[in-house]
Each structure stands twice: as structure tokens, then as C-alpha cells.
Scaffold this active site. Structure first.
Site, short mmCIF file in Angstrom:
data_model
loop_
_atom_site.label_atom_id
_atom_site.label_comp_id
_atom_site.label_asym_id
_atom_site.label_seq_id
_atom_site.Cartn_x
_atom_site.Cartn_y
_atom_site.Cartn_z
CE LYS A 1 0.76 -5.23 7.95
NZ LYS A 1 0.62 -4.58 6.61
CG HIS B 1 4.00 -13.29 3.52
ND1 HIS B 1 3.80 -13.82 2.33
CD2 HIS B 1 3.49 -11.99 3.58
CE1 HIS B 1 3.25 -12.70 1.46
NE2 HIS B 1 2.90 -11.75 2.26
CG HIS C 1 7.08 -11.07 1.28
ND1 HIS C 1 6.30 -10.89 2.51
CD2 HIS C 1 6.66 -10.15 0.43
CE1 HIS C 1 5.56 -9.84 2.24
NE2 HIS C 1 5.65 -9.38 1.07
N1 ARG Z 1 5.39 -4.79 -0.65
C1 ARG Z 1 4.25 -5.42 -1.39
C2 ARG Z 1 3.61 -6.94 -0.77
O1 ARG Z 1 4.36 -7.23 0.17
C3 ARG Z 1 5.09 -6.00 -2.83
C4 ARG Z 1 5.65 -5.00 -3.62
C5 ARG Z 1 5.72 -5.34 -5.05
N2 ARG Z 1 6.41 -4.22 -5.89
C6 ARG Z 1 5.87 -3.13 -6.42
N3 ARG Z 1 6.85 -2.64 -7.18
N4 ARG Z 1 4.52 -2.83 -6.34
O2 ARG Z 1 2.76 -7.14 -1.08
#
Ligand code: ARG
Length: 566
Positions: A125, A128, A131
Site C-alpha cells: 500500500k 501515505h 505515515h
Molecule cells: N500499520 C498501521 C497503519 O498503517 C499502523 C501500525 C501501528 N502500530 C501498532 N503497533 N499497531 O495504520
């Protein structure tokens, strides 16, 4: 020398108050004209049975001036201290010179490990803008904690597991073309993933097929695993390009998949502790006591989910790192998720869960159509970074500056400008992305601070050959100099505040103010002009040297590079 400490001792000597009481009471007056430090006498009124102004008066009389305190003056209920300016200037500048880039460091964190989890994009993905926000804040926090002596580990909790990978594999098997994907991996993977959803609307049986693929993946089937690995690898190549541009590094890329075989234990523990209850076929931990929805641990089909993986990850981190703090830099929309998992962990009796903390941040509003993108509706971060670099290059060219390596400078300034924007305000505030503000070389921006630094370095280059070590500051005392140097002394507090609140904006504000004070200083205190005598010049050069060191250190704590000329 610690001036505050000196004053604390003086007050203790004449009052018999506890050190802690005095230390906590001393404050910085809102206006510099009122002195450098103040001791409010109000809390003493009860014990001494006297009005505060009278107490302040008596203390002022008892206090003998010394080589550090120029004057102790009672104003209302306050005892205001005016320090000897030359002493403050010489002692601060010498201290900065001796510490160099270690200025503001402390041993607060010695022996303690802080984990900073940030960025954590989802594979296949686009990376974005949210992030990027996480990356900016997390990278800065990691550096801030390091500066305070903590042992820091940067973790990237990649989103690389979950039922969506069943869908992606299904889509790939139907419409995937390796050659096309290789050319623009994330965009192509996204395309077939979107197509899957469109097709599944018409052919719902595709969903079953996708579930089948995810099951295969969970069971370690060779072909599906190879595909998953391929998606992960090509995604990481893309992400790492962005991280390289930003100068960001991680100690671990253990994503959700890494914990897929560590969840059974979590389920067993929660079961043993009697925390699991059934709800519509799913296994959940009831959190109604806390007025929040239950945390789902096992879905009705027995599959684990995001929350379970996070709990397994926290347990793993505790065992691997024995952390003092485990910080998650993740957007505010996930607040409930973190509240739920932290509550489950606490109910499991894991006292180390107290060290887990969600550090949230707001939304980013992009300037709509002004943001160019190769990819239609989706904004790709790399495009944003490149656009900033290009715009910076234009500005530098139009300014007519003659920088040797304009590409390198544009990169550092263009990227710095974006990072600064994310770290400018309290992280919970939403951000409106504006090129004009971001790249305003005269406003509150990274280029503004970078320019201040470059200006200082250029002065030092002009003074090449002048030895300004052990300068005599007696003739260099001025209001602008004093304000500037006092601010240099406050760097350590800014670093501590930033860590205390997990808010890099304290550093951002600090360095912006430092640059402003520096501009005022060199506009009013000539350095290389012919009529400046040698001793004054040396003193001012020493100040410029110290200031550039601290601007650089502070910007680096924000993840921002400096350039030697602009
Ligand atoms: N991959 C997730 C997202 O893009 C964020 C992860 C956040 N970290 C966690 N330990 N849940 O929304």
C-alpha cells in the site's frame, strides 16, 4: 556553572528551607527586565507569619551580593535576582564550546531502554502522509531520548499480515503481471487490490477464495508464502528509498507477521486468567468496566486480528528489551485500539504495561490540487518530498546564491522544511500543508533556521585564522548578547520537556527562537567590521561558534540537516 543552583543554595543558607521546596519555587520572570530568576515568597507567608513583600524585603537585605549575583531586589512578593552578565556569558559560552554537539545531553536515561515504534506503513500500500507524520515525530523522539542518555531502539511495526493479504494473493493470481509490477510496485499492487474489491461486489465468492489463500499463508504453504515474501520485499525497497531520503533508520522491521506464531501463547494466557468471554462466536476481553468496547482477541472463525498481534508484540518487546518505555507513534484515530490493548495487558497482570504509551498525532490536510502526483488520487509521499526539493531549488536559484552543491542543499532544505512542518506544533493539532509557509525563508520554517546556521558558518569562515578560544567577554556584554546566551543555556530544559511530553515541538520552538535571537545579535553587534576591536571580535566569534553548534544539534534532534552555505 549552574546559576539556578547557586541561587538555590543562597536561599537555603538564609532561610533553612528544604532544597526541594526552593528548587521547585524558583522561576524565570516573564519579563527579562524583572531579572533572570525569581523566588516567590508567597508560600513562606504562613510559616513566617508575615506579608510576602516584607519577607522578600528581608531576604534581599540578608543576601550579600557576590561575584555571580549582581543584585537581589524585592518587588512585591518576589525576590528577583539579576545575575552578572559577563559571568553568565563567559561561563555559558565556554561550557558550550567544551561540550560541542553534546550540549544539552544528560544521563537521565542511563540504564533505561526506550522503544520508539513509528512509521509502520502497510506493505503493498502507499506510504501515505500520515505515515510521514509518524516518521517525523518518531525519528525525532528517538533522537531526543538518545540525547538524554536512554538506550533507544527504533521499531517499524510493518503492516504485513492480515486477511487483506489473502485478497492480494487472490488478485495477483487472477490479474497480476510481474513485469508490470516490477516497474511501479506499490501502485500496481494497489491497482489489483482495488480491482479485487470491485470484482468481489459482483462475485462475492471471491471473498471465500481470498480467505482460503490467507489460511494457506497462515499454514505456511510454500507458493503463497513466496508471493507474500515477494510483496513484502518489493514494498520494503520502496519504503527504504523514502527512509534514505529522510535519513531515517530502524533497529527492527519486525512487522505484524513476525508475531503470527506468537499469538497462541497470548490466547492461552488470557484464557488461563479467565479474561476471555464469548461474544457472537468471537473470543473477547470485556472492558465495560472502563466504558470501552470489548477487545476482540479471536474472531468467530478463529482467526487472530490486529489487536492480538499487538499484544503478542508488546509481550515480545518486554521479554527482548525489558523496556522502561514502549512508545507507539500512531495517529489519533487508533486511540481506542491502544486503550483496549493496554487495558487487556494490565488486566493480564503485566505491570510492565504501565510503560506502554500511545503518542498520537492529528490529521494532515493537503493543499488539494496543488499537490502534483503521478498517481491520480493517491498522494505518494516520494512525490511530495521530490516536489519540495524541486521548489527549494527554484527558490535558491532565484535568490541568486552561489552554492557549490545545489542538489545537496535543496535536498536538505526541502526535506527539512517538511519535517519542520510536522514538528512545529503540538502533535495532536491537525496540519495544513502549505508550500508557502513551509518554504518561507523568512518565516518560522526549517530554511529560516538553516539560513541562520549558514550565516553563522559564513562569518566563521571569514574569520578563519582568528583564535577566539579563551576570549574575554567583558566588552561584548549587550542586551542582545545576553538574551541570546541565556537561551543557549536553556537547551537542556527544552530537550527534557520534549521527552517529558513526547513533543518534539519544544525543540522546534527552541531552535526557532535561538535563530531569531541570533539574527538580532549579529544585526546589532558587528563582528568583522573594521571598527570592532580585537577582543570584542574574538568574544563575538566565540558566541557565533557556540550558537551554530547548538542550532545544528537542535535541528539534528528534529531529524533536519544543516547546510554550510545558502
Ligand atoms: N500499520 C498501521 C497503519 O498503517 C499502523 C501500525 C501501528 N502500530 C501498532 N503497533 N499497531 O495504520
Amino acid at each position: 556553572m549552574d546559576f539556578k543552583e547557586h541561587i538555590v543554595q543562597k536561599i537555603i543558607d538564609i532561610t533553612d528551607l528544604d532544597r526541594e521546596v526552593v528548587e521547585n519555587a524558583i522561576e524565570t520572570p516573564p519579563d527579562e527586565k524583572m531579572g533572570d530568576l525569581a523566588f516567590p515568597c508567597f508560600p513562606l507567608a504562613k510559616v513566617m507569619r508575615k506579608a510576602p513583600p516584607l519577607i522578600a524585603q528581608e531576604l534581599a537585605e540578608k543576601l550579600a551580593d557576590d561575584e555571580i549575583i549582581d543584585k537581589a531586589q524585592a518587588t512585591g512578593g518576589y525576590l528577583n535576582f539579576f545575575l552578572n552578565r559577563e559571568k553568565v556569558i563567559s561561563s555559558t559560552i565556554n561550557a558550550v564550546e567544551n561540550s560541542g554537539s553534546d550540549w544539552g545531553k544528560s544521563d537521565l536515561g542511563n540504564g533505561k531502554t526506550v522503544l520508539v515504534e513509528y512509521s509502520s506503513p502497510n506493505i503493498a500500500k502507499p506510504f501515505h502522509i500520515g505515515h510521514l507524520f509518524s516518521t517525523a515525530v518518531g525519528n525525532s523522539l528517538a533522537k531526543i531520548y538518545k540525547h538524554l542518555g536512554y538506550n533507544v531502539k527504533s521499531l517499524n511495526h510493518l503492516g504485513d499480515w492480515g486477511t487483506q493479504f489473502g485478497k492480494l494473493i487472490c488478485a495477483y493470481k487472477k490479474w497480476g503481471d510481474r513485469e508490470v509490477i516490477e516497474k511501479d510496485p506499490i501502485n500496481e499492487l494497489l491497482k489489483i487490490y482495488v480491482k479485487f474489491h470491485e470484482e468481489a461486489e459482483i462475485h462475492p465468492e471471491l471473498e471465500d477464495e481470498a480467505r482460503g489463500y490467507f489460511k494457506k499463508l497462515e499454514d505456511g504453504d510454500e507458493e503463497t508464502t513466496a508471493l507474500w515474501t515477494y510483496f513484502r520485499d518489493i514494498s520494503l525497497v520502496e519504503f527504504k528509498r523514502v527512509y534514505d531520503m529522510l535519513g531515517v533508520e530502524f533497529d527492527s522491521y519486525n512487522g505484524e507477521a513476525f508475531y503470527s506464531d506468537k499469538m497462541d501463547e497470548v490466547v492461552d494466557i488470557l484464557k488461563d486468567k479467565g479474561l476471555l468471554t464469548e461474544s457472537d462466536g468471537a473470543q473477547v476481553v470485556d472492558l465495560s468496566e472502563l466504558n470501552i468496547p470489548p477487545c476482540i482477541i479471536l474472531k468467530s472463525d478463529g482467526a487472530t486480528i490486529y489487536a492480538t498481534r499487538d499484544i503478542a508484540a508488546a509481550l515480545y518487546r518486554h521479554r527482548t528489551y525489558d523496556f522502561y518505555k514502549n512508545i507507539y507513534v500512531v495517529g489519533i484515530p487508533q486511540s481506542l485500539h491502544f486503550k483496549q490493548i493496554f487495558s487487556v495487558m494490565k488486566r493480564a497482570g503485566w505491570d510492565w504495561a504501565e510503560g506502554c504509551e500511545h503518542v498520537g498525532f492529528g490529521l494532515v490536510k493537503l493543499p488539494g490540487k496543488n499537490m502534483s502526483t503521478r498517481h491520480g488520487d493517491v498522494v505518494f509521499l516520494e512525490d511530495v518530498l521530490n516536489e519540495s526539493i524541486e521548489k527549494t531549488k527554484e527558490i535558491i536559484k532565484n535568490n541568486g546564491s552561489n552554492i557549490d552543491d545545489i542538489d545537496d542543499a535543496s535536498k536538505k532544505i526541502g526535506i527539512g522544511a517538511i519535517l519542520y512542518t510536522f514538528l512545529k506544533n503540538s502533535r495532536e493539532k491537525d496540519i495544513i500543508f502549505s508550500w508557502d509557509t513551509m518554504l518561507d525563508f523568512e518565516g518560522e520554517s526549517a530554511p529560516y533556521c538553516q539560513y541562520g546556521y549558514a550565516r553563522g558558518r559564513s562569518i566563521l569562515r571569514k574569520a578563519d585564522g582568528i583564535d577566539f578560544k579563551n576570549a574575554d567577554f567583558s566588552k561584548a556584554v549587550s542586551d542582545e548578547t545576553y538574551s541570546l546566551v541565556k537561551h543557549l543555556g536553556a537547551f537542556g530544559d527544552a530537550v527534557k520537556d520534549a521527552a517529558d511530553k513526547n513533543e518534539p515541538f519544544y525543540i522546534n520552538r527552541y531552535v526557532t527562537t535561538l535563530t531569531k535571537l541570533f539574527n538580532k545579535f549579529y544585526n546589532t553587534n558587528p563582528i568583522m567590521r573594521d571598527d570592532v576591536d580585537e577582543e570584542t571580535r574574538k568574544a563575538r566569534l566565540a558566541i557565533v561558534d557556540a550558537v551554530t553548534t547548538v542550532i545544528k544539534t537542535a535541528l539534528n534532534l528534529l531529524g533536519i540537516d544543516t547546510v554550510e552555505s545558502m
